[in-house]
Design an enzyme around this catalytic site. Structure first.
Site, PDB file in Angstrom:
ATOM      1  N   TYR A 141       0.818  -1.213   0.000  1.00 22.73           N
ATOM      2  CA  TYR A 141       0.000   0.000   0.000  1.00 22.73           C
ATOM      3  C   TYR A 141       0.859   1.273   0.000  1.00 22.73           C
ATOM      4  O   TYR A 141       0.364   2.356  -0.291  1.00 22.73           O
ATOM      5  CB  TYR A 141      -0.946   0.031   1.217  1.00 22.73           C
ATOM      6  N   LYS A 192       3.067 -15.677   1.900  1.00 24.22           N
ATOM      7  CA  LYS A 192       2.952 -16.384   0.621  1.00 24.22           C
ATOM      8  C   LYS A 192       4.388 -16.639   0.171  1.00 24.22           C
ATOM      9  O   LYS A 192       4.819 -16.252  -0.922  1.00 24.22           O
ATOM     10  CB  LYS A 192       2.160 -15.502  -0.366  1.00 24.22           C
ATOM     11  N   ASP A 224      -3.549 -18.178   1.207  1.00 25.59           N
ATOM     12  CA  ASP A 224      -4.727 -18.797   0.591  1.00 25.59           C
ATOM     13  C   ASP A 224      -5.323 -19.856   1.523  1.00 25.59           C
ATOM     14  O   ASP A 224      -6.545 -19.951   1.689  1.00 25.59           O
ATOM     15  CB  ASP A 224      -4.400 -19.382  -0.791  1.00 25.59           C
ATOM     16  N   ASP A 248      -5.465  -6.763   5.630  1.00 28.66           N
ATOM     17  CA  ASP A 248      -6.671  -6.022   5.248  1.00 28.66           C
ATOM     18  C   ASP A 248      -7.786  -7.012   4.916  1.00 28.66           C
ATOM     19  O   ASP A 248      -8.918  -6.923   5.406  1.00 28.66           O
ATOM     20  CB  ASP A 248      -6.329  -5.157   4.025  1.00 28.66           C
ATOM     21  N   ASP A 252     -11.086  -8.419   7.531  1.00 24.34           N
ATOM     22  CA  ASP A 252     -12.490  -8.230   7.147  1.00 24.34           C
ATOM     23  C   ASP A 252     -13.211  -9.572   7.090  1.00 24.34           C
ATOM     24  O   ASP A 252     -14.374  -9.689   7.480  1.00 24.34           O
ATOM     25  CB  ASP A 252     -12.593  -7.540   5.777  1.00 24.34           C
TER      26      ASP A 252
END
Ligand code: NAD
Length: 357
Positions: A141, A192, A224, A248, A252
């Site tokens: 980000y 990852k 994943d 993020d 959620d």
């Protein structure tokens, strides 16, 4: 010396839910002799109306000097058309980066009384209590270079850079290990590493730090798989630490397991555990001014503030227990209402928590 809190009620339902959180804060401050003081400043749309900018200097100055910040929510349709750089949400991003709040703590707790609100089977989620620790000021980000460029063949190409330095990983890992020590001593680091070098380094650095916390059991999982396991068997998790992008999304996802956005608090901490505490939800302009917003996420944010910044664990636990008792009494704001329970407004809910204390 008294410890000081700056309260930023913000916009929409912000002032309504904050009024109730303040009553709870005042009650525990007396009850537990915490010696806390607090004052109010403007952030977001209300600051734009008064000062022309979403984060006035006077607010930033007060927030910088305070020991903790308690935030309601900012934004609303009234300010959606103004120039992007001075919209309410910019004030929020700026205060987070100015105060270097790099560690975002997002608990996903499902009170057993509300288990029906989840889209998952009750037995999978009843009693769920996960803490996601998301790195908030680095990663893709913020990484440079970034942009959209035109290639030689005239095609447009978008690009971002996922970058973490060792020191950035180390400081968030320490926060996560220490939080795990305060809970069930289980930490999962999500990466990852099979595909992305930046998360290969993430995994290496977290593993290097682990011997400093011999009482914490560290494990690793690819993002994943973590996303899958969160809906398959969420109660296997305790503390999860991960980078900005994965955090993020996973936070959620975890929040939605609980099914009730009006119940979820959050914290963003700096190096010294100074923090900004706020509900996960926004300013809910659709119900603002009606006295029906659920104040419990903000009240539970007060509990997080007492636990993490002020080390007042007993007071934090008392608030959480009081919220549990109010739910046991069957009191529900409309967002968590179900048949057979008693519908109450914002103020009645706040006062019931104070009474339960
Ligand atoms: P929202 O979270 O404000 O609302 C989503 C839905 O949840 C709405 O139907 C709302 O009524 C409901 N809801 C939210 N909080 C509730 C509560 N405490 N009690 C009962 N119901 C509740 O998200 P949105 O509608 O996408 O955004 C509204 C505004 O809030 C926008 O301006 C957005 O930019 C801003 N926002 C601010 C923050 C923040 O301040 N941290 C976070 C998200 C959105």
């Amino acid at each position: 010396m008294t410890k000081h809190i700056v309260i930023l009620a913000g916009d929409g339902i912000g002032p309504e839910i904050m009024a109730e959180a303040e009553k709870v804060l005042a009650k525990v401050n007396d009850q537990f002799g915490l010696g806390l003081s607090w004052s109010h400043e403007l952030l977001g749309g209300c600051a734009i109306d008064t000062h022309g900018v979403p984060l006035p200097d006077v607010t930033l100055d007060a927030a910088s000097k305070a020991d903790a910040i308690l935030l309601g929510a900012v934004g609303g349709p009234k300010w959606d058309q103004i120039e992007r750089s001075i919209r309410p949400e910019r004030g929020l991003l700026k205060i987070r980066s100015e105060l270097n709040l790099f560690a975002n703590l997002r608990p996903a707790i499902l009170y057993p009384q509300l288990a029906h609100a989840s889209s998952l089977k009750t037995e999978l989620v009843a009693g769920l209590d996960i803490l996601i620790v998301r790195e908030l000021t680095g990663g893709i980000y913020f990484g440079q270079p970034r942009g959209i460029r035109i290639l030689e063949n005239g095609e447009r190409q978008g690009y971002n850079t996922d970058v973490y330095s060792e020191s950035e990983i180390r400081r968030i890992a320490h926060v996560a290990f220490q939080l795990a020590q305060q809970r069930n001593k289980k930490l999962l680091s999500v990466d990852k590493a099979n595909v992305l070098e930046v998360t290969e380094l993430w995994k290496q650095v977290v593993t290097e730090i682990a011997p400093e916390y011999p009482d914490v059991e560290l494990s690793h999982m690819y993002v994943d798989n973590a996303a899958m396991q969160l809906v398959r068997r969420p109660k296997q998790f305790d503390v999860i630490v991960t980078g900005n992008l994965f955090g993020d999304i996973l936070s959620d996802e975890a929040a939605m397991l609980t099914g009730s956005i009006g119940m979820l608090p959050s914290a963003s901490l700096d190096q010294h555990k100074k923090g900004m505490y706020e509900p996960c939800h926004g300013s809910a302009p659709d119900i603002a001014g009606q006295g029906v917003a659920n104040p419990l996420a903000t009240i539970l944010s007060v509990a997080m503030m007492l636990r993490y910044t002020f080390k007042a664990d007993a007071a934090a636990l008392a608030i959480e227990a009081a919220v549990g008792r109010v739910l046991d009494q069957g009191l529900r704001t409309p967002d968590i209402y179900s048949e057979g329970t008693t519908k109450v407004g914002t103020q009645a809910m706040g006062e019931a928590v104070v009474a339960a204390l």
